[in-house]
Design a protein around this motif. Structure first.
Motif: not given
Length: 727
Positions: A497-510
């Motif tokens: 795998t020479p390239v990674y297209n990442l999507v990152i999310n941010a959430t809360n534990p509550e």
């Protein structure tokens, strides 16, 4: 015939009429006269001097007859004499023995000691006691019923003392049979002659319950205020004149119990259940020789609890967090407390009650606690930080006798109505070499949350949502700043795998409050480009495994390994040889490959060499536990023995057990196979002494080649406790 003189005669009784002797006379004697114990049986012919019997003598009537004989002239004057004539009557066996009672009755206790008399029978014989004619021998002909092959009773052949046999001591049970009829025989002639007389008598024996029984479990209340020692129970032996003693089952610093000469058991001091809740010890009875009269009795004492311990809060301060919008009736936490008194009793049954609430706003009853469980709930009112952000509760915990206050703090936390928002919606790209090690941080990211800091509503959790199916990357969060650190989680590979297209999310534990949802503001993107690195060769297998015999000779090729270069260059390899092998060792050989090209790269892998077993170890007995039999033997006993050896059991797990070729050993012991590794050793008869025996056993492992070993098993014949272990 012969002249007058003192004479002795020995005449068997019962012979009838007979001539004993003829006296000759010398002038002037013309006749004879006999006087003394004639008893109408002994006489003399006056003119001829013939001494005779006109009937039978009887030893039982008179064993000795003393007479005088003299010679007379014509004028009846004594010429010679008187001379002493003594006739000894010889006894013959003409009287049968007779019991002094037509029948006998006796009682015996269950489990009485074998050989200890519980009654006597007695017989007499009128014949001469100085001869075998009156020497009597007692025996038991039979008894009814007799459910076993062996007699339950025995009799002393000389004294007539009746006692239990070993079988009777073990099996006699009044619940099964409480009455026995014993036919006792007495025989004269010392029991040796076929011409002896025999008589018999019936003996009725009533079996009573054994007095020697362990009392039921003794219960003693802890911390007693009575004056000690205190009588708690009593035991009684089946025999009189015994001495009682106590010995421990557990090794305690002290045993707070004693026993008197009458078998009364005392507790010598107050007991504490929290220190020790039960005691087990043995009571024994001994005769005046110090020998055990009965089997040891196991005494079990339970220390009963009293309510003498207060409840204890599990935590000095219990902290509970509650969101503002928590609805009434919700369980918000649990108050935990313990009590050292006995579990599942009223003494440790705890009840909870809220004593106070500070502050009492907006009402004084915002909280409710379940009395039995300590579960804390909200009443019908939701909490609001507008009134208070913290509440202090005093919770009363009681066990009915003692009370304890537990402190509780309830923190009202902000509701989660704000979502995390990234500072950048796109973090562009990052270029890294495929050789970057695992754990390296490749980028820092940042999102912000408007909820109350340091709560589950504002803490941000970062996750790769898309573009990383193999979890190659991981993101850690700094809990204070909510900054995210993107790290390498698994080894990178440019060729895969020479390239990674990442999507990152941010959430809360509550969870978010109803009506609020995460959106694109909580997402960001990132591209990761890998650069190729000249890599070392790669083996076709991560680990090579081979198996050979432990007896393999040197200089034998073990295996060949293969490798390739990711960039397509050629590789060289080396094989390694075994120099020595020892069973149960795993040999690790490092394999090296050298890349042939512009630059040399090396790789290594491991060879795991498993060595297969050769049958070269003698079998032996597993002796984790001692072999013993309880004395006296009752019949049917057996002990389990196990064989093993240092060779691999799944190759050679079939063992053969046999006794050494010794007639004495084989007459006393028997071996029977249970399975491939176990056998039973059992005595062939009960007539063993109380000592340790060495039993030679032949073990064969049936391997290839088979190996045989002669071992000696120590077998103890010992007196046992009531738990069937050597006393």
């Amino acid at each position: 015939t012969g002249p007058l003189k003192d004479m002795n005669f020995s005449i068997p009784e019962g012979g009838g009429v007979r001539i004993l002797y003829q006296f000759t006379s010398e002038p002037p004697a013309v006749r004879f006269r006999l006087s003394g114990d004639k008893d109408g049986i002994i006489g003399i012919a006056p003119e001829k001097g013939i001494l005779y019997l006109n009937g039978s003598l009887d030893w039982e009537t008179k064993p000795v007859h003393r007479l005088q004989v003299e010679s007379l002239d014509v004028n009846e004057k004594v010429v010679k004499g008187p001379y002493a004539i003594t006739i000894y009557v010889e006894d013959i066996n003409d009287n049968p023995p007779e019991f002094d009672q037509k029948g006998y009755t006796g009682t015996v206790r269950q489990n009485s000691r074998p050989g200890k008399p519980f009654m006597y029978v007695h017989a007499t014989d009128r014949d001469n006691p100085a001869t075998p004619h009156a020497q009597l021998t007692y025996s038991i002909l039979h008894h009814f019923p007799n459910p076993y092959e062996e007699m339950l009773f025995e009799i002393d052949s000389e004294t007539g003392a009746i006692s239990l046999s070993r079988m009777g001591s073990y099996y006699l049970d009044p619940q099964k049979q409480d009455t026995f009829l014993i036919v006792v025989s007495v025989k004269d002639m010392a029991g040796m002659s076929t011409n002896a007389f025999t008589s018999s008598a019936d003996v009725i024996v009533f079996v009573l319950n054994s007095q020697w029984k362990a009392p039921p479990t003794i219960r003693i209340r802890e911390n007693s205020t009575q004056i000690h020692p205190v009588n708690i129970s009593q035991v009684r032996s089946n025999e009189i004149g015994v001495t009682y003693d106590i010995f421990e089952k557990e090794k305690l610093p002290r045993l707070p119990f004693s026993i008197s000469r009458y078998g009364v058991i005392y507790v010598t001091e107050p007991l504490d259940r929290e220190e020790k809740d039960s005691y087990t010890f043995f009571v024994v009875a001994k005769d005046d020789q110090g020998e055990l009269v009965d089997k040891p009795l196991q005494i079990h004492v339970i220390v009963e609890d009293i309510n003498d311990n207060p409840p204890v809060c599990q935590q000095a301060l219990t902290v509970i967090e509650v969101q503002e919008n928590e609805i009434g009736g919700s369980n918000i936490g649990t108050i935990f407390a313990t009590d050292m008194d006995e579990e599942d009793t009223l003494n440790s049954y705890l009840r909870f009650k809220i004593k106070s609430q500070v502050p009492e706003v907006p009402t004084s009853n915002l909280f409710y606690i379940q009395q039995d469980t300590g579960v804390l709930q909200l009443t019908g009112h939701s909490l609001s930080k507008f009134y208070a952000s913290n509440y202090s509760l005093k919770v009363l915990v009681t066990d009915g006798a003692f009370e304890t206050i537990c402190d509780v703090e309830v923190h009202v936390i902000d509701i989660n109505d704000q979502i995390p928002i990234f500072e950048k919606s796109d973090y562009d790209s990052v270029t890294i070499a495929e050789s970057v090690p695992v754990g390296t941080v490749i980028l820092e990211i940042q999102a912000n949350d408007g909820d109350e800091p340091a709560t589950g509503s504002s803490l941000i959790i970062y996750q790769v949502k898309e573009g990383d199916p193999n979890n190659t990357f991981i993101i850690d969060t700094d809990a204070e700043t909510n900054r995210g650190f993107v790290k390498i989680n698994k080894a990178l590979d440019f060729e895969t795998t020479p390239v990674y297209n990442l999507v990152i999310n941010a959430t809360n534990p509550e969870p978010l409050v109803p009506g609020v949802q995460y959106n694109s503001s909580s997402l960001t993107s990132l591209k990761v480009f890998l650069t190729n690195v000249d890599e070392p060769p790669v083996f076709l297998k991560p680990v090579y495994k081979e198996e050979v015999s432990e007896s393999i000779p040197v200089n034998i090729l073990l295996t060949t390994v293969e490798a390739y270069d990711p960039e397509g260059d050629s590789v060289r390899r080396w094989e390694e040889y075994a120099q020595y092998l020892t069973y149960r060792k795993i040999l690790f050989l490092q394999k090296s490959c050298l890349l042939v090209g512009s630059r040399a790269q090396k790789s290594r892998t491991s060879l795991i060499l498993h060595l297969s077993d050769v049958n070269d170890n003698l079998p032996y007995l597993v002796t984790d536990y001692p072999a013993f039999f309880c004395y006296p033997l009752r019949g049917g006993e057996k002990t389990l023995i196990q064989a093993t050896d240092a060779d691999e059991q799944w190759f050679y797990s079939k063992f053969t057990f046999s006794l050494a070729d010794d007639m004495n050993i084989r007459n006393n012991w028997k071996i029977s196979t249970v399975n491939a590794t176990h056998a039973y050793l059992s005595p062939k008869h009960p007539d063993f002494e109380e000592k340790i025996y060495n039993v030679p056993i032949i073990l064969n492992d049936n391997g290839k080649p088979p190996l045989e070993n002669k071992v000696h098993l120590k077998v103890s014949i010992c007196k046992c406790s009531s738990e069937k272990s050597c006393f």
